[in-house]
Design a protein around this motif. Structure first.
Motif, mmCIF file in Angstrom:
data_model
loop_
_atom_site.group_PDB
_atom_site.id
_atom_site.type_symbol
_atom_site.label_atom_id
_atom_site.label_comp_id
_atom_site.label_asym_id
_atom_site.label_seq_id
_atom_site.Cartn_x
_atom_site.Cartn_y
_atom_site.Cartn_z
ATOM 1 N N MET A 1 0.849 -1.184 0.000
ATOM 2 C CA MET A 1 0.000 0.000 0.000
ATOM 3 C C MET A 1 0.888 1.237 0.000
ATOM 4 O O MET A 1 1.897 1.287 0.686
ATOM 5 C CB MET A 1 -0.912 -0.030 1.223
ATOM 6 N N LYS A 2 0.496 2.230 -0.751
ATOM 7 C CA LYS A 2 1.264 3.469 -0.831
ATOM 8 C C LYS A 2 0.556 4.543 -0.010
ATOM 9 O O LYS A 2 -0.648 4.736 -0.133
ATOM 10 C CB LYS A 2 1.379 3.908 -2.288
ATOM 11 N N TYR A 3 1.329 5.218 0.842
ATOM 12 C CA TYR A 3 0.793 6.265 1.706
ATOM 13 C C TYR A 3 1.312 7.621 1.248
ATOM 14 O O TYR A 3 2.459 7.740 0.818
ATOM 15 C CB TYR A 3 1.225 6.032 3.160
ATOM 16 N N SER A 4 0.486 8.641 1.390
ATOM 17 C CA SER A 4 0.922 9.989 1.047
ATOM 18 C C SER A 4 1.950 10.463 2.059
ATOM 19 O O SER A 4 2.015 9.962 3.191
ATOM 20 C CB SER A 4 -0.275 10.950 1.046
ATOM 21 N N ALA A 5 2.735 11.441 1.655
ATOM 22 C CA ALA A 5 3.747 12.004 2.564
ATOM 23 C C ALA A 5 3.079 12.580 3.810
ATOM 24 O O ALA A 5 3.610 12.464 4.928
ATOM 25 C CB ALA A 5 4.561 13.076 1.845
ATOM 26 N N GLU A 6 1.911 13.164 3.633
ATOM 27 C CA GLU A 6 1.180 13.733 4.769
ATOM 28 C C GLU A 6 0.756 12.649 5.756
ATOM 29 O O GLU A 6 0.904 12.806 6.971
ATOM 30 C CB GLU A 6 -0.047 14.495 4.273
ATOM 31 N N LEU A 7 0.253 11.523 5.243
ATOM 32 C CA LEU A 7 -0.165 10.435 6.118
ATOM 33 C C LEU A 7 1.043 9.799 6.811
ATOM 34 O O LEU A 7 0.970 9.457 7.993
ATOM 35 C CB LEU A 7 -0.952 9.377 5.348
ATOM 36 N N VAL A 8 2.134 9.660 6.099
ATOM 37 C CA VAL A 8 3.353 9.121 6.720
ATOM 38 C C VAL A 8 3.774 10.001 7.894
ATOM 39 O O VAL A 8 4.105 9.500 8.971
ATOM 40 C CB VAL A 8 4.492 8.981 5.686
ATOM 41 N N GLN A 9 3.720 11.305 7.708
ATOM 42 C CA GLN A 9 4.079 12.211 8.796
ATOM 43 C C GLN A 9 3.084 12.104 9.948
ATOM 44 O O GLN A 9 3.473 12.124 11.121
ATOM 45 C CB GLN A 9 4.169 13.660 8.302
ATOM 46 N N THR A 10 1.820 11.978 9.626
ATOM 47 C CA THR A 10 0.788 11.803 10.665
ATOM 48 C C THR A 10 1.060 10.528 11.462
ATOM 49 O O THR A 10 0.980 10.529 12.696
ATOM 50 C CB THR A 10 -0.616 11.751 10.035
ATOM 51 N N MET A 11 1.412 9.454 10.773
ATOM 52 C CA MET A 11 1.713 8.198 11.461
ATOM 53 C C MET A 11 2.962 8.327 12.334
ATOM 54 O O MET A 11 2.987 7.823 13.460
ATOM 55 C CB MET A 11 1.863 7.055 10.454
ATOM 56 N N ARG A 12 3.975 9.009 11.836
ATOM 57 C CA ARG A 12 5.188 9.241 12.639
ATOM 58 C C ARG A 12 4.866 10.054 13.887
ATOM 59 O O ARG A 12 5.329 9.739 14.981
ATOM 60 C CB ARG A 12 6.243 9.975 11.819
ATOM 61 N N ASP A 13 4.092 11.108 13.700
ATOM 62 C CA ASP A 13 3.712 11.947 14.840
ATOM 63 C C ASP A 13 2.896 11.156 15.858
ATOM 64 O O ASP A 13 3.099 11.296 17.068
ATOM 65 C CB ASP A 13 2.921 13.169 14.363
ATOM 66 N N ALA B 1 4.588 0.899 15.876
ATOM 67 C CA ALA B 1 4.610 1.420 14.506
ATOM 68 C C ALA B 1 3.872 0.476 13.554
ATOM 69 O O ALA B 1 3.090 0.925 12.704
ATOM 70 C CB ALA B 1 6.049 1.617 14.043
ATOM 71 N N GLU B 2 4.086 -0.820 13.722
ATOM 72 C CA GLU B 2 3.390 -1.797 12.894
ATOM 73 C C GLU B 2 1.880 -1.723 13.121
ATOM 74 O O GLU B 2 1.101 -1.761 12.163
ATOM 75 C CB GLU B 2 3.885 -3.208 13.207
ATOM 76 N N TYR B 3 1.479 -1.587 14.371
ATOM 77 C CA TYR B 3 0.056 -1.477 14.673
ATOM 78 C C TYR B 3 -0.543 -0.230 14.012
ATOM 79 O O TYR B 3 -1.639 -0.284 13.450
ATOM 80 C CB TYR B 3 -0.171 -1.446 16.187
ATOM 81 N N ILE B 4 0.174 0.880 14.058
ATOM 82 C CA ILE B 4 -0.293 2.115 13.424
ATOM 83 C C ILE B 4 -0.423 1.919 11.914
ATOM 84 O O ILE B 4 -1.410 2.361 11.304
ATOM 85 C CB ILE B 4 0.626 3.299 13.786
ATOM 86 N N LEU B 5 0.537 1.255 11.294
ATOM 87 C CA LEU B 5 0.459 0.988 9.849
ATOM 88 C C LEU B 5 -0.767 0.145 9.505
ATOM 89 O O LEU B 5 -1.485 0.435 8.546
ATOM 90 C CB LEU B 5 1.716 0.264 9.373
ATOM 91 N N ILE B 6 -0.998 -0.888 10.291
ATOM 92 C CA ILE B 6 -2.158 -1.754 10.051
ATOM 93 C C ILE B 6 -3.451 -0.970 10.234
ATOM 94 O O ILE B 6 -4.390 -1.100 9.439
ATOM 95 C CB ILE B 6 -2.106 -2.982 10.986
ATOM 96 N N ALA C 1 -3.900 2.249 9.879
ATOM 97 C CA ALA C 1 -4.044 3.164 8.744
ATOM 98 C C ALA C 1 -4.500 2.413 7.491
ATOM 99 O O ALA C 1 -5.334 2.912 6.733
ATOM 100 C CB ALA C 1 -2.737 3.899 8.482
ATOM 101 N N ALA C 2 -3.975 1.218 7.297
ATOM 102 C CA ALA C 2 -4.366 0.419 6.129
ATOM 103 C C ALA C 2 -5.851 0.043 6.181
ATOM 104 O O ALA C 2 -6.475 -0.153 5.142
ATOM 105 C CB ALA C 2 -3.513 -0.845 6.051
ATOM 106 N N HIS C 3 -6.404 -0.006 7.394
ATOM 107 C CA HIS C 3 -7.826 -0.313 7.548
ATOM 108 C C HIS C 3 -8.699 0.941 7.561
ATOM 109 O O HIS C 3 -9.887 0.870 7.886
ATOM 110 C CB HIS C 3 -8.061 -1.150 8.808
ATOM 111 N N GLY C 4 -8.094 2.089 7.258
ATOM 112 C CA GLY C 4 -8.892 3.295 7.051
ATOM 113 C C GLY C 4 -8.837 4.350 8.143
ATOM 114 O O GLY C 4 -9.372 5.442 7.964
ATOM 115 N N GLN C 5 -8.235 4.042 9.282
ATOM 116 C CA GLN C 5 -8.136 5.050 10.348
ATOM 117 C C GLN C 5 -6.884 5.885 10.076
ATOM 118 O O GLN C 5 -5.774 5.428 10.281
ATOM 119 C CB GLN C 5 -8.023 4.370 11.721
ATOM 120 N N THR C 6 -7.076 7.098 9.582
ATOM 121 C CA THR C 6 -5.924 7.891 9.167
ATOM 122 C C THR C 6 -5.796 9.224 9.895
ATOM 123 O O THR C 6 -4.874 9.980 9.616
ATOM 124 C CB THR C 6 -5.973 8.157 7.642
ATOM 125 N N SER C 7 -6.685 9.501 10.836
ATOM 126 C CA SER C 7 -6.551 10.765 11.565
ATOM 127 C C SER C 7 -5.537 10.598 12.692
ATOM 128 O O SER C 7 -5.383 9.508 13.259
ATOM 129 C CB SER C 7 -7.899 11.201 12.156
#
Length: 69
Positions: free
Chosen positions: A1-13, A36-41, A43-49
């Motif tokens: 899955m490809k994530y936008s730069a904005e979402l990657v930063q949101t996940m890092r934060d 981090a893995e849990y956050i990626l999973i 996000a992949a299931h649609g929770q991106t805020s």
């Protein structure tokens, strides 16, 4: 899955926010990677805020710690 730069930063934060809440005496080897893995999973299931990712991952920290110890 490809994530936008904005979402990657949101996940890092979100990861940093969750890890900042973990008491030092509960930090175990591999915890940050597992969160981090849990956050990626999540996000992949649609929770991106940011708030949603932080809340979801925070709810799982104790479970993750239990699995790693």
């Amino acid at each position: 899955m490809k994530y936008s730069a904005e979402l990657v930063q949101t996940m890092r934060d979100a990861l940093e926010a969750v890890m900042a809440k973990v008491p030092r005496d509960q930090v175990v080897f591999g915890l940050k990677a597992a969160v981090a893995e849990y956050i990626l999973i999540t996000a992949a299931h649609g929770q991106t805020s940011y708030d949603g990712l932080v809340a979801s991952a925070s709810d799982q920290v104790q479970t993750i710690i239990s699995m790693l110890t």
